[in-house]
Write a protein that holds these residues in place. Sequence first.
Motif, PDB file in Angstrom:
ATOM      1  N   GLN A 337       0.813  -1.218   0.000  1.00  8.10           N
ATOM      2  CA  GLN A 337       0.000   0.000   0.000  1.00  8.10           C
ATOM      3  C   GLN A 337       0.849   1.273   0.000  1.00  8.10           C
ATOM      4  N   CYS A 338       0.306   2.318  -0.642  1.00  2.00           N
ATOM      5  CA  CYS A 338       0.903   3.647  -0.611  1.00  2.00           C
ATOM      6  C   CYS A 338       0.646   4.230   0.789  1.00  2.00           C
ATOM      7  N   PRO A 339       1.526   5.104   1.283  1.00  2.00           N
ATOM      8  CA  PRO A 339       1.279   5.708   2.594  1.00  2.00           C
ATOM      9  C   PRO A 339      -0.094   6.390   2.693  1.00  2.00           C
ATOM     10  N   CYS A 340      -0.691   6.755   1.566  1.00  2.00           N
ATOM     11  CA  CYS A 340      -2.013   7.397   1.596  1.00  2.00           C
ATOM     12  C   CYS A 340      -3.115   6.377   1.911  1.00  2.00           C
ATOM     13  N   GLN A 341      -2.805   5.077   1.860  1.00  2.00           N
ATOM     14  CA  GLN A 341      -3.747   3.989   2.156  1.00  2.00           C
ATOM     15  C   GLN A 341      -4.938   3.924   1.212  1.00  2.00           C
ATOM     16  N   THR A 342      -4.825   4.511   0.013  1.00  2.00           N
ATOM     17  CA  THR A 342      -5.964   4.408  -0.908  1.00  2.00           C
ATOM     18  C   THR A 342      -5.669   3.458  -2.055  1.00  2.00           C
ATOM     19  N   GLY A 343      -4.485   2.868  -2.074  1.00  2.00           N
ATOM     20  CA  GLY A 343      -4.225   1.928  -3.159  1.00  2.00           C
ATOM     21  C   GLY A 343      -2.796   1.427  -3.131  1.00  2.00           C
ATOM     22  N   GLU A 348       1.500   4.107 -11.790  1.00  2.00           N
ATOM     23  CA  GLU A 348       0.238   4.756 -12.161  1.00  2.00           C
ATOM     24  C   GLU A 348      -0.403   5.465 -10.966  1.00  2.00           C
ATOM     25  N   HIS A 349      -0.382   4.815  -9.806  1.00  2.00           N
ATOM     26  CA  HIS A 349      -0.956   5.419  -8.602  1.00  2.00           C
ATOM     27  C   HIS A 349      -0.259   6.739  -8.284  1.00  2.00           C
ATOM     28  N   LEU A 350       1.061   6.720  -8.318  1.00  2.00           N
ATOM     29  CA  LEU A 350       1.830   7.916  -7.982  1.00  2.00           C
ATOM     30  C   LEU A 350       1.553   9.042  -8.973  1.00  2.00           C
ATOM     31  N   THR A 353      -3.180   9.162  -9.408  1.00  2.00           N
ATOM     32  CA  THR A 353      -4.292   9.221  -8.448  1.00  2.00           C
ATOM     33  C   THR A 353      -3.935   9.529  -6.999  1.00  2.00           C
ATOM     34  N   CYS A 354      -2.694   9.347  -6.579  1.00  2.00           N
ATOM     35  CA  CYS A 354      -2.388   9.468  -5.157  1.00  2.00           C
ATOM     36  C   CYS A 354      -2.799  10.843  -4.601  1.00  2.00           C
ATOM     37  N   PRO A 355      -3.692  10.861  -3.621  1.00  2.00           N
ATOM     38  CA  PRO A 355      -4.201  12.143  -3.095  1.00  2.00           C
ATOM     39  C   PRO A 355      -3.116  12.969  -2.385  1.00  2.00           C
ATOM     40  N   LEU A 356      -2.040  12.305  -1.932  1.00  2.00           N
ATOM     41  CA  LEU A 356      -0.989  13.054  -1.227  1.00  2.00           C
ATOM     42  C   LEU A 356      -0.326  14.086  -2.131  1.00  2.00           C
TER      43      LEU A 356
HETATM   44 ZN   LIG Z   1      -0.876   7.229  -2.559  1.00  2.00          ZN
END
Ligand SMILES: [Zn+2]
Length: 396
Positions: A337-343, A348-350, A353-356
Amino acid sequence: MRSTPIQELENIMGLEPMEDRRDTKLLTQAAKFKRLPTHPIKDRLCQPTKGRLKRGSFIHQTRVLERRHQDILDQQPKDIPQYLENPSWSDEGRPQIRRSIPGVGKKNCQSCAELKSLTIEHIHNSYPQRQWTHVYTDGSADQAVRSSGAGIYIKYPGGREEEHISLATGLYSTNFKAEAVALQTGAAHIEHSPLSSNNVVFFSDAKSVLQALDTARDKELNDLSSALTSLCRAHTVVLQWVPSHCNILGNEAADTLAKEGTTKDQNDRSTTFKEAKTIIKAKQHKKWLQQQPHYNKNDAFHLLTRSEQVLIFRLWTGHNRMNHHLFTKFRIGQSDQCPCQTGSMTTEHLLQTCPLHDGLRSQIWAEATTVQGKLYGSLDDLQRTATFARRAGVSI
Ligand SMILES: [Zn+2]
């Protein structure tokens, strides 16, 4: 990273695979042995073997490889000189070698017109046509390593009389050899021409030949240095470098003559070790390029700095220090998991989409951009991606 697929790395960076590089070394070493007159292995390489060869032996491997390169077998090996037959420059005198022109900088910094006017001005001031014989020389080789020719264009003082010489310089020859033969032929020709003034200037665009002559490092240039030394006995001789391909009349004339030379009968099949090595490397590289239709050493990726290339490459392959890879491949950390805990923390996440990193993302990309664009787009796209990753402070 340790897990990075090696082949992918080689393909992108333009490195030939280990096996191909080994073949290149083997062929080069065999080429060297064939040119060492007293080496015991020479006869074994050049003559058919009685009996069987061990499959893994150097000679067997060489035979297998050389059979694929008919033109390596067709070359006539020229012995490597064991010592300098002539001192490369005698005390009697040597030509002056000028490897630059005032004001002319490195390649690609100046326009063609600028180069041309600086060069012509220099020629005009330093070697006025009334007092100097101008000899323009050029060499040319098909794909840099085959069927070469030399061109010599001579303008005698006063500018009335001219001479054009073109000749073939070898079936298996490098540009370097063609350029050296052009100078040598020019020097020999001038020595036997009656001149109204004893000043002779050679113009050549072959910086590598001029450099090798100047530092007297290259044994293979012995013939050329003797021809020049001989000319120096009765003449003042200067070798002047000129930039290539910028429409200097004499240089263009020599270039045309050299190209003409490449089409004449090529009787010389001899190659020195240095030439054989250049030819082997060029052939092997060409073979590799044909297997890499997408490789382009001038594409956006190759224009990045090294640290940017490392970063983009890690994002491309997914072999990087982000949690997804560390956890799934090496079981490092608690989860993917990403530290943001959303995925899961992936490229691609980074990037998308990553909210951080929402704030930074919209700062760098004002409009929505696809992952494809961010990773495989223009130079600007790739640089933005690298900046984003750096500023996000994520270890990639
Ligand atoms: Zn993230």
